[in-house]
Design an enzyme around this catalytic site. Structure first.
Site, short mmCIF file in Angstrom:
data_model
loop_
_atom_site.label_atom_id
_atom_site.label_comp_id
_atom_site.label_asym_id
_atom_site.label_seq_id
_atom_site.Cartn_x
_atom_site.Cartn_y
_atom_site.Cartn_z
N TYR A 193 6.77 -8.51 8.44
CA TYR A 193 6.53 -7.14 8.03
C TYR A 193 6.64 -6.89 9.97
O TYR A 193 6.32 -7.25 10.58
CB TYR A 193 4.83 -7.37 8.11
CG TYR A 193 4.32 -7.42 6.85
CD1 TYR A 193 4.52 -6.42 5.65
CD2 TYR A 193 4.07 -8.99 6.45
CE1 TYR A 193 4.26 -6.88 4.53
CE2 TYR A 193 3.89 -8.91 5.52
CZ TYR A 193 4.15 -8.35 4.53
OH TYR A 193 3.21 -8.85 2.67
N ARG A 238 -3.11 -5.62 7.58
CA ARG A 238 -4.18 -4.21 8.09
C ARG A 238 -5.90 -5.16 8.96
O ARG A 238 -6.07 -4.75 9.76
CB ARG A 238 -4.78 -3.75 7.12
CG ARG A 238 -3.95 -2.33 5.98
CD ARG A 238 -4.68 -2.22 5.23
NE ARG A 238 -4.84 -3.14 3.62
CZ ARG A 238 -5.64 -2.89 3.34
NH1 ARG A 238 -6.79 -2.50 4.13
NH2 ARG A 238 -5.89 -3.65 2.41
N ASP A 270 1.16 -1.54 -0.03
CA ASP A 270 -0.05 0.35 0.01
C ASP A 270 1.25 1.21 0.08
O ASP A 270 2.51 1.02 0.04
CB ASP A 270 -0.74 0.02 1.36
CG ASP A 270 -2.43 -1.12 1.57
OD1 ASP A 270 -2.31 -1.47 0.02
OD2 ASP A 270 -2.07 -1.24 2.13
N ASP A 310 -6.61 0.72 8.47
CA ASP A 310 -5.20 1.55 8.76
C ASP A 310 -6.27 2.86 8.47
O ASP A 310 -6.85 3.68 8.71
CB ASP A 310 -4.38 1.14 7.06
CG ASP A 310 -4.96 2.05 6.06
OD1 ASP A 310 -5.74 2.35 6.04
OD2 ASP A 310 -4.88 0.87 5.17
#
Length: 238
Positions: A83, A190, A55, A97
């Protein structure tokens, strides 16, 4: 074998090769398309693709294929990923988010790292079923979910099995949490942040995301866009 361009490689005459791969550290604010577009501009090669979307607000490791290097991207996309996820408790959004519209808020709450760790172990470990976010590029009946979400339409969609290999808490300073997630292909971080909030009865959003690994590819080996631009100019001039 397709050449892999990293901080530690020193290739020459790349413009004469039929294809190669690059490890890129995507900057915040850039879409995955923006990165590919810039690589096309730098190299002059039209055929450029990536091995997994990030993103725009996220940063970190992307694998870019140039020329015939794009043929390797399908296998790379299937690799597991890691991540660093920053999660903020106290409110939720429609996109899960910080870029979304607030849908829920809770001003007063009391969470401990032990409680959060317990929920991560209980509900977010091993194989789990995950409902893809409406604000995602996943297709349902040939249509991207985000296209419906932008019109305020909720689409019925099946949950997908994903694998959370590890979820290690690195930092907790209420209301901010940092987790190192090691997950399978197709896992939405997310959604993990949102669902973790629901599990502890405190709304939560993903406030930052940095991809550190794609399989055995490491962010430490990746070039920034500026570094790749300089690298390309140097090797072309030699």
């Amino acid at each position: 074998m397709i050449p892999l361009i990293t901080k530690r490689t020193d290739f020459r005459d790349l413009d004469k090769l039929p294809g190669f791969l690059i490890l890129i550290d995507k900057p915040e604010g850039w879409s995955s398309f923006d990165v590919c577009k810039k690589i096309r501009h730098i190299t002059g090669v039209k055929k450029v693709g990536h091995g997994g979307t990030l993103d725009p607000f996220a940063t970190g490791l992307m694998t870019i294929g140039v020329g015939k290097g794009t043929k390797s991207l399908t296998a790379i996309t299937a690799r597991d990923k890691r991540y660093l996820a920053g999660i903020r408790f106290g409110y939720a959004t429609d996109s899960f988010d910080i870029t979304g519209t607030i849908t829920d808020e809770l001003a007063d709450f009391d969470l401990s790292p032990e409680e959060i760790a317990g929920k991560l172990e209980e509900s977010f470990s091993g194989k789990i079923m995950q409902l893809p976010p409406m604000f995602s590029a996943k297709k349902v009946k040939g249509r991207r979910l985000y296209a419906s979400a932008r019109k305020g339409i909720e689409v019925e969609r099946p949950a997908v099995e994903v694998h959370v290999y590890r979820a290690d808490i690195l930092e907790w300073k209420s209301p901010h949490l940092v987790v190192d997630f090691h997950v399978s292909k197709g896992t939405y971080i997310r959604a993990l942040a949102h669902d973790l909030g629901r599990a502890v009865n405190v709304p939560a959003v993903l406030e930052s995301l940095r991809r550190t690994h794609i399989g055995d590819y490491d962010l430490e080996e990746a070039l920034t866009m500026e570094q790749f631009n300089d690298f390309w100019k140097r090797q072309a001039a030699d």
